[in-house]
Write an enzyme that holds these catalytic residues in place. Structure first.
Site, PDB file in Angstrom:
ATOM      1  N   LYS A 171       0.845  -1.200   0.000  1.00 37.70           N
ATOM      2  CA  LYS A 171       0.000   0.000   0.000  1.00 37.70           C
ATOM      3  C   LYS A 171       0.877   1.247   0.000  1.00 37.70           C
ATOM      4  CE  LYS A 171      -3.417   2.285   3.018  1.00 37.70           C
ATOM      5  NZ  LYS A 171      -4.242   2.138   4.235  1.00 37.70           N
ATOM      6  N   LYS A 200      -2.588  -1.532  -3.118  1.00 37.94           N
ATOM      7  CA  LYS A 200      -3.606  -0.568  -2.667  1.00 37.94           C
ATOM      8  C   LYS A 200      -3.056   0.848  -2.797  1.00 37.94           C
ATOM      9  CE  LYS A 200      -6.416   0.892   1.296  1.00 37.94           C
ATOM     10  NZ  LYS A 200      -6.932   0.553   2.650  1.00 37.94           N
TER      11      LYS A 200
END
Length: 239
Positions: A171, A200
């Site tokens: 992420k 992400k």
């Protein structure tokens, strides 16, 4: 839970439902009240997002509010700086699962990574991941890099460490540092992870157009707080 993304991502191939199911709706502001958390969770149920991402202290109320709605409950670990000891991150993860979380977004130890102590970084990610999955095998573990503080070489190292440690996602950022998700970072992270890993994008994603750009760059999931505006815009364009 997400919906499968089309092979070719564009405004034409996406639907409002697919867009909503790419979003982890963020409710992480430090001054957010309980009433605001509940309202945010109800918004997630209304729009059918993939999940809500709340502060650890709000997991129980989020789980209660979202019970039987099809929206997963996530929380953050070692947030926002990643500086807590490994055993504290493990405790946070296990407590969050007990409280009803099924997704965990943990911040890696940025200082250790930048110091070149890569084995320690990997061991910590593995400790959190293995403990979480031993308690809840379906638990989804995402590792936050804080890309704005890292060199490209450090981002690549972090991708490899996360994969070796058994995490599910890499992420970009917390949304609480010096920068958010960039297209270059997403392309870099996608290029240096296998097909098993997910990416992400989080931080500064406030429009439908930028969400689509992030998906095209390799993101599978989007962290955002402008969920209603993004999905409403998608509905308007589709109509």
């Amino acid at each position: 839970m997400s919906l499968p993304l089309p092979a070719e991502i564009s405004l034409e191939t996406l639907t409002p439902e697919i867009v909503a199911k790419t979003i982890d709706h963020a409710l992480l502001k430090p001054d957010m009240t309980i009433d605001e958390v509940i309202a945010g969770c109800k918004l997630c149920a209304q729009y059918q997002t993939a999940s809500v991402c709340v502060k650890p202290c709000d997991v129980k109320i989020a789980a209660k509010t979202l019970q039987n709605t099809g929206v997963d409950v996530g929380t953050v670990i070692g947030f926002p700086h990643g500086n807590t000891p490994t055993k504290v991150k493990v405790f946070e993860a296990l407590t969050a699962i007990e409280d009803g979380a099924v997704e965990l977004d943990m911040v890696l130890n940025i200082g250790l990574l930048k110091s070149g102590h890569l084995s320690q970084v990997q061991d910590e990610i593995a400790a959190v991941t293995s403990a979480a999955k031993a308690k809840l095998p379906s638990c989804c573990v995402k590792v936050i890099f804080e890309c704005s503080l890292l060199t490209d070489e450090e981002k690549i190292s972090a991708c490899r460490l996360c994969e070796k440690a058994g995490a599910d996602y890499v992420k970009t950022s917390t949304g609480f540092s010096t920068g958010g998700a960039t297209i270059n970072d997403l392309k870099l992270m996608r290029a240096h992870t296998s097909d098993v890993m997910h990416v992400k994008a989080s931080g500064g994603i406030r429009t439908l157009d930028y969400l689509i750009e992030c998906l095209q760059a390799g993101a599978d999931r989007i962290g955002a707080s402008a969920t209603a505006a993004i999905v409403d815009e998608m509905r308007a364009r589709k109509s």
